[in-house]
Write a protein that holds these residues in place. Structure first.
Motif, mmCIF file in Angstrom:
data_model
loop_
_atom_site.group_PDB
_atom_site.id
_atom_site.type_symbol
_atom_site.label_atom_id
_atom_site.label_comp_id
_atom_site.label_asym_id
_atom_site.label_seq_id
_atom_site.Cartn_x
_atom_site.Cartn_y
_atom_site.Cartn_z
ATOM 1 N N PHE A 173 0.821 -1.198 0.000
ATOM 2 C CA PHE A 173 0.000 0.000 0.000
ATOM 3 C C PHE A 173 0.864 1.260 0.000
ATOM 4 O O PHE A 173 1.716 1.427 0.884
ATOM 5 C CB PHE A 173 -0.895 0.060 1.236
ATOM 6 N N PRO A 174 0.665 2.183 -0.942
ATOM 7 C CA PRO A 174 1.294 3.504 -0.818
ATOM 8 C C PRO A 174 0.654 4.241 0.351
ATOM 9 O O PRO A 174 -0.420 3.882 0.833
ATOM 10 C CB PRO A 174 0.982 4.160 -2.161
ATOM 11 N N ILE A 175 1.293 5.300 0.776
ATOM 12 C CA ILE A 175 0.888 5.962 2.002
ATOM 13 C C ILE A 175 -0.551 6.459 1.946
ATOM 14 O O ILE A 175 -1.267 6.394 2.943
ATOM 15 C CB ILE A 175 1.863 7.114 2.352
ATOM 16 N N TRP A 176 -1.018 6.936 0.786
ATOM 17 C CA TRP A 176 -2.382 7.477 0.744
ATOM 18 C C TRP A 176 -3.437 6.377 0.857
ATOM 19 O O TRP A 176 -4.591 6.656 1.124
ATOM 20 C CB TRP A 176 -2.606 8.325 -0.506
ATOM 21 N N VAL A 177 -3.045 5.126 0.655
ATOM 22 C CA VAL A 177 -3.925 3.992 0.938
ATOM 23 C C VAL A 177 -3.684 3.496 2.359
ATOM 24 O O VAL A 177 -4.618 3.202 3.108
ATOM 25 C CB VAL A 177 -3.701 2.851 -0.070
ATOM 26 N N ALA A 178 -2.410 3.420 2.751
ATOM 27 C CA ALA A 178 -2.051 2.875 4.061
ATOM 28 C C ALA A 178 -2.693 3.635 5.206
ATOM 29 O O ALA A 178 -3.070 3.039 6.228
ATOM 30 C CB ALA A 178 -0.529 2.885 4.218
ATOM 31 N N VAL A 179 -2.857 4.962 5.071
ATOM 32 C CA VAL A 179 -3.415 5.742 6.181
ATOM 33 C C VAL A 179 -4.817 5.281 6.552
ATOM 34 O O VAL A 179 -5.246 5.440 7.695
ATOM 35 C CB VAL A 179 -3.423 7.254 5.863
ATOM 36 N N GLU A 180 -5.535 4.690 5.604
ATOM 37 C CA GLU A 180 -6.896 4.252 5.896
ATOM 38 C C GLU A 180 -6.930 3.028 6.804
ATOM 39 O O GLU A 180 -7.966 2.686 7.361
ATOM 40 C CB GLU A 180 -7.646 3.957 4.592
ATOM 41 N N ALA A 181 -5.778 2.356 6.955
ATOM 42 C CA ALA A 181 -5.696 1.206 7.855
ATOM 43 C C ALA A 181 -5.259 1.614 9.256
ATOM 44 O O ALA A 181 -5.272 0.784 10.170
ATOM 45 C CB ALA A 181 -4.726 0.167 7.295
ATOM 46 N N LEU A 182 -4.857 2.860 9.442
ATOM 47 C CA LEU A 182 -4.272 3.290 10.709
ATOM 48 C C LEU A 182 -5.318 3.814 11.676
ATOM 49 O O LEU A 182 -6.225 4.542 11.288
ATOM 50 C CB LEU A 182 -3.236 4.393 10.453
ATOM 51 N N ASP A 183 -5.181 3.429 12.946
ATOM 52 C CA ASP A 183 -5.975 4.071 13.976
ATOM 53 C C ASP A 183 -5.283 5.382 14.360
ATOM 54 O O ASP A 183 -4.194 5.709 13.872
ATOM 55 C CB ASP A 183 -6.181 3.155 15.180
ATOM 56 N N PHE A 184 -5.921 6.157 15.230
ATOM 57 C CA PHE A 184 -5.401 7.487 15.543
ATOM 58 C C PHE A 184 -4.018 7.413 16.180
ATOM 59 O O PHE A 184 -3.129 8.215 15.882
ATOM 60 C CB PHE A 184 -6.371 8.224 16.470
ATOM 61 N N GLY A 185 -3.813 6.419 17.063
ATOM 62 C CA GLY A 185 -2.521 6.286 17.710
ATOM 63 C C GLY A 185 -1.412 5.990 16.721
ATOM 64 O O GLY A 185 -0.330 6.595 16.780
ATOM 65 N N ALA A 186 -1.645 5.055 15.793
ATOM 66 C CA ALA A 186 -0.630 4.707 14.801
ATOM 67 C C ALA A 186 -0.386 5.863 13.843
ATOM 68 O O ALA A 186 0.753 6.125 13.439
ATOM 69 C CB ALA A 186 -1.059 3.455 14.036
#
Length: 342
Positions: free
Chosen positions: A157-170
């Motif tokens: 995943f590039p970053i603009w996709v990866a951010v959608e998997a992250l919770d607020f802490g991550a």
């Protein structure tokens, strides 16, 4: 509670206890108790009240505090949602411009921050971040969006996709690892001139978010990650009043930061005015007030932060047109078929 002096006659106390639970409800009656006499032995470092209630307090007042706190948490969650989604967008744009896979490449992040020891003592901060990201990515693989991306583009995943998997802490952890210039780029888009300062604020807001997510008492809590003193010149005038004054662990400072940042991200929001209206509904209980228990300044209602914004600021087209425009990074992806759009 009645035997210890709390008036429980004007409501269904047993119903409240069965619905809320004794220990949860007792945190809302705690301010009604007598203070320990000076020099009396303490059972713990936070033990400073007796079990006896001061005369005149009622269970209905505790229930009113409980309902107010529920509404306050709900409102905070709404404001924090705007900030969390906005942070995903800005981290994706800024880090993605440097490197589409910057979240996976130590060389695209701040080496000094990456080398700091991990709190679990397993490698450094970048190692910890990488483990956390893999865990969240694994959980996200059941989502149709991610399954489609993995099938079509190979699964990295590039970053603009990866951010959608992250919770607020991550997400905040990744922001903390970014180059200082990149952090500043994100922060200045929200009219905060220091990226490192914004990172510390986001840590505090993450603490508030956790209390909201777990339905914990919020209204008079001391926030573990306090808002430090800062130079008022790094923000617009409406937030400058919290730069050095007041109780740094009280909730008001966090609420003020939400009220400042959320409209920078979504100019259509009326969150500051909604919070002001909610605070006008603070229960009328002897000895308790937002000023005394939540760190609100005595003249907070007059601060520009809480006033209705000019009509032109509510026109999203004008506000959204400001600042850097989205950058399309598809050309940089090392794949045979570049993603058609973020």
């Amino acid at each position: 509670m009645q035997a210890r002096g709390l008036d429980c006659s004007s409501c269904d106390g047993e119903g409240a206890l069965s619905r809320i639970g004794y220990y949860r409800l007792s945190t809302y009656t705690h301010p009604f108790r007598e203070l320990l006499p000076q020099g009396a032995p303490k059972e713990s470092p936070v033990h400073y009240r007796t079990a006896t209630f001061r005369p005149g307090y009622k269970l209905t007042e505790a229930l009113a505090l409980y309902d107010f706190d529920h509404d306050l948490r709900t409102l905070c969650a709404q404001g924090l949602k705007i900030i969390e989604v906005g942070l995903r967008v800005r981290v994706g744009y800024v880090l993605g411009e440097r490197d589409p896979f910057g979240h996976l490449n130590r060389d695209s992040l701040d080496e000094e921050q990456c080398k700091k020891p991990a709190h679990d003592e397993r490698g450094d901060s970048f190692d910890y971040w990488s483990r956390r990201y893999r865990e969240l990515q694994q959980k996200a693989k059941t989502d149709d969006f991610f399954r489609h991306y993995m099938s079509k583009y190979g699964g990295r995943f590039p970053i603009w996709v990866a951010v959608e998997a992250l919770d607020f802490g991550a997400l905040n952890r990744l922001y903390g690892l970014m180059e200082r210039s990149d952090q500043n780029d994100v922060a200045r888009h929200w009219n905060v001139q220091e990226g490192r300062r914004l990172h510390r604020w986001l840590l505090t807001l993450g603490n508030v978010r956790n209390h909201c997510a777990h339905h914990a008492r919020l209204w008079n809590r001391n926030i573990t990650q306090e808002i430090g003193v800062f130079n008022p010149a790094i923000v617009k005038p409406e937030l400058a009043h919290i730069a050095s004054q007041g109780h740094r662990k009280k909730l008001y400072l966090s609420l003020a930061i939400i009220a400042y940042i959320a409209p920078q991200i979504d100019p259509r929001t009326d969150w500051p005015q909604a919070l002001k209206a909610k605070m006008e509904q603070f229960p009328r209980i002897r000895g308790l007030s937002p000023e005394r228990d939540m760190g609100f300044p005595s003249n907070w209602r007059d601060e520009a932060l809480w006033q209705p914004r000019p009509a032109e600021d509510l026109l999203s087209g004008q506000k959204y047109a400001r600042g850097p425009q989205p950058v399309i990074f598809a050309q940089s992806l090392p794949t045979e078929e570049a993603p058609e759009s973020r």
